[in-house]
Scaffold this motif. Structure first.
Motif, mmCIF file in Angstrom:
data_model
loop_
_atom_site.group_PDB
_atom_site.id
_atom_site.type_symbol
_atom_site.label_atom_id
_atom_site.label_comp_id
_atom_site.label_asym_id
_atom_site.label_seq_id
_atom_site.Cartn_x
_atom_site.Cartn_y
_atom_site.Cartn_z
ATOM 1 N N LYS A 179 -16.973 0.415 -3.870
ATOM 2 C CA LYS A 179 -17.642 -0.059 -2.659
ATOM 3 C C LYS A 179 -16.951 0.522 -1.426
ATOM 4 C CE LYS A 179 -19.007 -4.575 -4.585
ATOM 5 N NZ LYS A 179 -18.836 -6.054 -4.452
ATOM 6 N N ASN A 180 -17.774 0.852 -0.436
ATOM 7 C CA ASN A 180 -17.259 1.306 0.859
ATOM 8 C C ASN A 180 -16.255 2.456 0.720
ATOM 9 O OD1 ASN A 180 -18.727 -0.826 2.117
ATOM 10 N ND2 ASN A 180 -17.055 -2.246 1.631
ATOM 11 N N GLY A 181 -16.550 3.364 -0.190
ATOM 12 C CA GLY A 181 -15.696 4.538 -0.355
ATOM 13 C C GLY A 181 -14.373 4.261 -1.037
ATOM 14 N N GLU A 182 -14.253 3.128 -1.745
ATOM 15 C CA GLU A 182 -13.019 2.780 -2.438
ATOM 16 C C GLU A 182 -13.310 2.358 -3.874
ATOM 17 O OE1 GLU A 182 -10.057 1.040 0.977
ATOM 18 O OE2 GLU A 182 -11.610 -0.319 0.229
ATOM 19 N N TYR A 183 -12.341 2.596 -4.727
ATOM 20 C CA TYR A 183 -12.419 2.191 -6.131
ATOM 21 C C TYR A 183 -11.412 1.076 -6.370
ATOM 22 C CZ TYR A 183 -11.565 2.425 -11.211
ATOM 23 O OH TYR A 183 -11.386 2.124 -12.545
ATOM 24 N N ALA A 184 -11.837 -0.009 -7.031
ATOM 25 C CA ALA A 184 -10.934 -1.111 -7.351
ATOM 26 C C ALA A 184 -11.136 -1.515 -8.802
ATOM 27 C CB ALA A 184 -11.180 -2.297 -6.422
ATOM 28 N N ILE B 123 0.849 -1.190 0.000
ATOM 29 C CA ILE B 123 0.000 0.000 0.000
ATOM 30 C C ILE B 123 0.884 1.239 0.000
ATOM 31 C CG2 ILE B 123 -1.832 1.261 1.162
ATOM 32 C CD1 ILE B 123 -2.698 -1.323 2.473
ATOM 33 N N LEU B 124 0.732 2.058 -1.021
ATOM 34 C CA LEU B 124 1.495 3.293 -1.141
ATOM 35 C C LEU B 124 0.549 4.481 -1.046
ATOM 36 C CD1 LEU B 124 3.799 2.250 -4.121
ATOM 37 C CD2 LEU B 124 4.317 2.147 -1.684
ATOM 38 N N ALA B 125 1.112 5.655 -0.869
ATOM 39 C CA ALA B 125 0.312 6.880 -0.790
ATOM 40 C C ALA B 125 0.695 7.812 -1.930
ATOM 41 C CB ALA B 125 0.528 7.570 0.551
ATOM 42 N N LEU B 126 -0.293 8.505 -2.488
ATOM 43 C CA LEU B 126 -0.073 9.516 -3.515
ATOM 44 C C LEU B 126 -0.752 10.801 -3.057
ATOM 45 C CD1 LEU B 126 -0.773 7.465 -6.791
ATOM 46 C CD2 LEU B 126 1.449 8.046 -5.802
ATOM 47 N N GLY B 127 0.017 11.869 -2.966
ATOM 48 C CA GLY B 127 -0.508 13.129 -2.442
ATOM 49 C C GLY B 127 -1.239 13.956 -3.488
ATOM 50 N N TYR B 128 -2.061 14.878 -2.993
ATOM 51 C CA TYR B 128 -2.759 15.839 -3.854
ATOM 52 C C TYR B 128 -2.829 17.175 -3.142
ATOM 53 C CZ TYR B 128 -6.780 14.800 -0.817
ATOM 54 O OH TYR B 128 -7.606 14.637 0.270
ATOM 55 N N ARG B 129 -3.166 18.223 -3.905
ATOM 56 C CA ARG B 129 -3.376 19.537 -3.311
ATOM 57 C C ARG B 129 -4.851 19.678 -2.951
ATOM 58 N NH1 ARG B 129 -0.463 19.992 -7.894
ATOM 59 N NH2 ARG B 129 1.736 20.526 -7.636
ATOM 60 N N PRO B 130 -5.159 19.950 -1.687
ATOM 61 C CA PRO B 130 -6.572 20.085 -1.307
ATOM 62 C C PRO B 130 -7.131 21.415 -1.799
ATOM 63 C CG PRO B 130 -5.153 20.579 0.559
ATOM 64 C CD PRO B 130 -4.244 20.143 -0.553
ATOM 65 N N PRO B 131 -8.471 21.504 -1.856
ATOM 66 C CA PRO B 131 -9.439 20.461 -1.487
ATOM 67 C C PRO B 131 -9.612 19.434 -2.591
ATOM 68 C CG PRO B 131 -10.596 22.424 -2.206
ATOM 69 C CD PRO B 131 -9.143 22.792 -2.197
ATOM 70 N N TYR B 132 -10.177 18.279 -2.228
ATOM 71 C CA TYR B 132 -10.446 17.210 -3.182
ATOM 72 C C TYR B 132 -11.842 16.674 -2.897
ATOM 73 C CZ TYR B 132 -9.471 13.252 -6.290
ATOM 74 O OH TYR B 132 -9.487 12.350 -7.335
ATOM 75 N N ARG B 133 -12.730 16.825 -3.861
ATOM 76 C CA ARG B 133 -14.108 16.380 -3.680
ATOM 77 C C ARG B 133 -14.210 14.901 -4.082
ATOM 78 N NH1 ARG B 133 -17.047 20.715 -2.197
ATOM 79 N NH2 ARG B 133 -19.002 19.548 -2.388
ATOM 80 N N TRP B 134 -13.813 14.062 -3.133
ATOM 81 C CA TRP B 134 -13.694 12.628 -3.338
ATOM 82 C C TRP B 134 -15.045 11.982 -3.661
ATOM 83 C CZ3 TRP B 134 -10.414 8.922 -4.437
ATOM 84 C CH2 TRP B 134 -10.698 7.596 -4.089
ATOM 85 N N GLU B 135 -16.074 12.379 -2.963
ATOM 86 C CA GLU B 135 -17.381 11.754 -3.174
ATOM 87 C C GLU B 135 -17.880 11.972 -4.599
ATOM 88 O OE1 GLU B 135 -18.697 9.696 -1.106
ATOM 89 O OE2 GLU B 135 -17.107 10.062 0.353
ATOM 90 N N GLU B 136 -17.652 13.158 -5.144
ATOM 91 C CA GLU B 136 -18.073 13.432 -6.508
ATOM 92 C C GLU B 136 -17.296 12.577 -7.506
ATOM 93 O OE1 GLU B 136 -17.816 15.627 -4.181
ATOM 94 O OE2 GLU B 136 -19.182 17.334 -4.441
ATOM 95 N N MET B 137 -15.986 12.423 -7.250
ATOM 96 C CA MET B 137 -15.172 11.582 -8.127
ATOM 97 C C MET B 137 -15.669 10.134 -8.099
ATOM 98 S SD MET B 137 -12.639 10.974 -10.202
ATOM 99 C CE MET B 137 -11.424 12.309 -10.199
ATOM 100 N N LEU B 138 -15.915 9.606 -6.903
ATOM 101 C CA LEU B 138 -16.385 8.226 -6.783
ATOM 102 C C LEU B 138 -17.747 8.047 -7.439
ATOM 103 C CD1 LEU B 138 -15.549 6.603 -3.333
ATOM 104 C CD2 LEU B 138 -14.430 6.310 -5.535
#
Length: 493
Positions: free
Chosen positions: A227-232, A197-212
């Motif tokens: 599912k459950n707030g994750e994309y696979a 598991i790695l991390a990738l940063g972003y500049r906030p804000p990020y509207r995650w719910e809209e993307m999902l």
């Protein structure tokens, strides 16, 4: 920007996340370099030197901070470089740091000579492309050493080093620390796990719910799940040796760290830089949301709430998959297009064991569909696809297989869209949508789209096009804002 030292120090002192990844701070009293969001004790201004890239800071003799971890900083956006060529070159170096692509090959893809690329890149970043590439490899290795339990040899190979000795020597020289010592330091007080598991940063804000929500509505059954707030999704990519590897990725959100978590199957190690680059593209992690909002906030004068900071433009993970999905979606509902795509996957996709419920197949390759020959309309017709769209997909597969159209981030979108529209069945809407999602084009505007018209009622397509001129060069983000307002209205109902 780098010349304005006082402003940069103020941003560093304020831990302003808008500048994360846009500059790095070398601290002479410690010999380390940090991200502008680093929470370590604030150094004095006279001890700070500012650099445009991590590579430049390392060439000046600084080693990366173990607290803020510069390898997690978001990458350069198109607003960060004086030339789009340089920005795209940096992304290509990041994506190809593990496959041995030469500078000549990278320059060729960018449509310039290696000499020109070297000259303009060095003028912008104060390091050569080769030096930048070395830093990409070292920071990827540092990320793997810190966040995974992979053997050090596998870390070295995944990061693009051809030998363990070369990796160890360069790591010690740059970071004054052996890979083993770094891993020991990172492991202190940290619970390890068996997943990569790695991390990738972003500049906030990020509207995650809209993307999902966008990805969920367009997910192809068997290929993607939300599912459950994750994309696979399932993954198939070619390594440096040409061999194809298969696996899966799962992406979640870590808002407290302004980052996405990326779980990756170990089978994808040979193509790890490609996987990470595609995740960045899919989730638009290079975006500078403040720059976008500065231009688009005028949309709120039309109707309050029409534009919100933090909206991203969904990219794609597989360009052929996205292009086929776009053709299937012509003049039918999103749900209906998803049903057709799922049927194609079930019939012509390759089964795969991903270990996740709902992930069962790999999307068909262009060659798989070309093998159907002139009978593709007959085969697809049995699945409910019209003969016109089946033939368009067949010609699209030809374009991919023969490399006639560049669907990558180095493409000239306007040039490639003209080629796309030479394919019978692909018009302006489809070409712009494909360019927006596959080529990362930030300035697409779909004035004939039914959703855009519904979000801005009472206006003709010509009037919408004229209105959107004020939103350049971020009209793709304007389009996403308009689509999102429709989603919000459906959620309320």
């Amino acid at each position: 920007m780098i010349e304005n030292v006082n402003a940069l120090y103020a941003a560093f002192k304020a831990k302003d996340a808008r500048f994360d990844g846009r500059f790095f701070v070398g601290i002479s009293s410690t010999g380390i370099y940090c991200r502008p969001v680093c929470r370590a004790k604030q150094p004095k201004a006279e001890n700070c030197t500012f650099y445009r890239t991590a590579a430049e800071a390392e060439q000046a003799g600084y080693r990366p901070c173990l607290l803020c971890r510069p390898e997690l900083a978001p990458g350069a956006s198109v607003t960060d470089a004086t030339a789009d060529l340089i920005c795209r070159a940096a992304r290509m170096l990041e994506e190809n740091c593990g496959n041995g692509l030469s500078l000549e090959e990278i320059a060729g893809r960018l449509g310039c000579s290696s000499r020109h690329l070297r000259r303009v890149f060095t003028a912008e970043y104060n390091v050569s492309p080769v030096q930048y590439l070395q830093t990409c490899r070292l920071l990827l290795a540092k990320n793997l050493l810190t966040d995974t339990d992979l053997p050090i040899l596998e870390v070295a190979m995944a990061a693009g080093f051809q030998s363990l000795r070369r990796f160890n020597d360069l790591f010690r020289k740059r970071y004054r620390l052996s890979p083993t010592a770094l891993r020991k330091h990172a492991a202190e007080g940290k619970k390890r796990n068996d997943n990569m598991i790695l991390a990738l940063g972003y500049r906030p804000p990020y509207r995650w719910e809209e993307m999902l929500a966008f990805l969920a509505e367009r997910a192809i059954a068997g290929i993607e799940t939300v599912k459950n707030g994750e994309y696979a999704r399932t993954v198939h990519l070619a390594g440096a040796d040409g061999k194809r590897v298969r696996g899966w990725v799962k992406i979640g959100h870590k808002p407290e760290k302004n980052a996405l978590s990326v779980a990756i199957s170990e089978s994808l190690l040979p193509v790890l830089p490609q996987v990470l680059a595609r995740v960045r593209h899919l989730f638009d992690l290079h975006c500078s949301p403040d720059a976008v909002y500065d231009i688009l906030q005028g949309m709120n004068d039309i109707r309050p709430g029409l534009c919100r900071p933090g909206i991203r433009v969904p990219g794609c993970f597989d360009a052929f998959e996205t292009a086929v999905r776009a053709v299937l979606g012509q003049q039918i509902t999103v749900k209906a297009a998803g049903t057709l795509a799922a049927r194609i996957v079930e019939r012509y996709g390759s089964p795969v064991q991903a270990g996740f419920k709902g992930l069962t197949h790999i999307f068909p390759l262009p060659e798989d569909l070309l093998a159907l020959g002139g009978d593709i309309a007959k085969h697809f017709g049995a699945l409910g696809v019209t003969s016109a769209r089946a033939n368009t997909i067949y010609m699209l597969a030809h374009a991919f297989a023969q490399g006639k159209i560049d669907f990558g981030l180095c493409a000239d979108p306007k040039k490639e869209m003209r080629k796309l529209m030479m394919i019978r069945g692909i018009g302006g809407w489809t070409a712009q949508y494909i360019a927006m999602r596959t080529m990362g084009w930030p300035d697409a505007f779909l004035e004939t789209d039914s959703g855009v018209k519904k979000a801005l009622p009472g206006r003709t397509a010509k009037e919408l096009r004229v209105m959107a001129q004020a939103w350049r060069p971020w009209r793709s983000y304007a389009t996403m804002n308009l689509w999102n307002t429709l989603q919000e209205e459906r959620d309320v109902l």
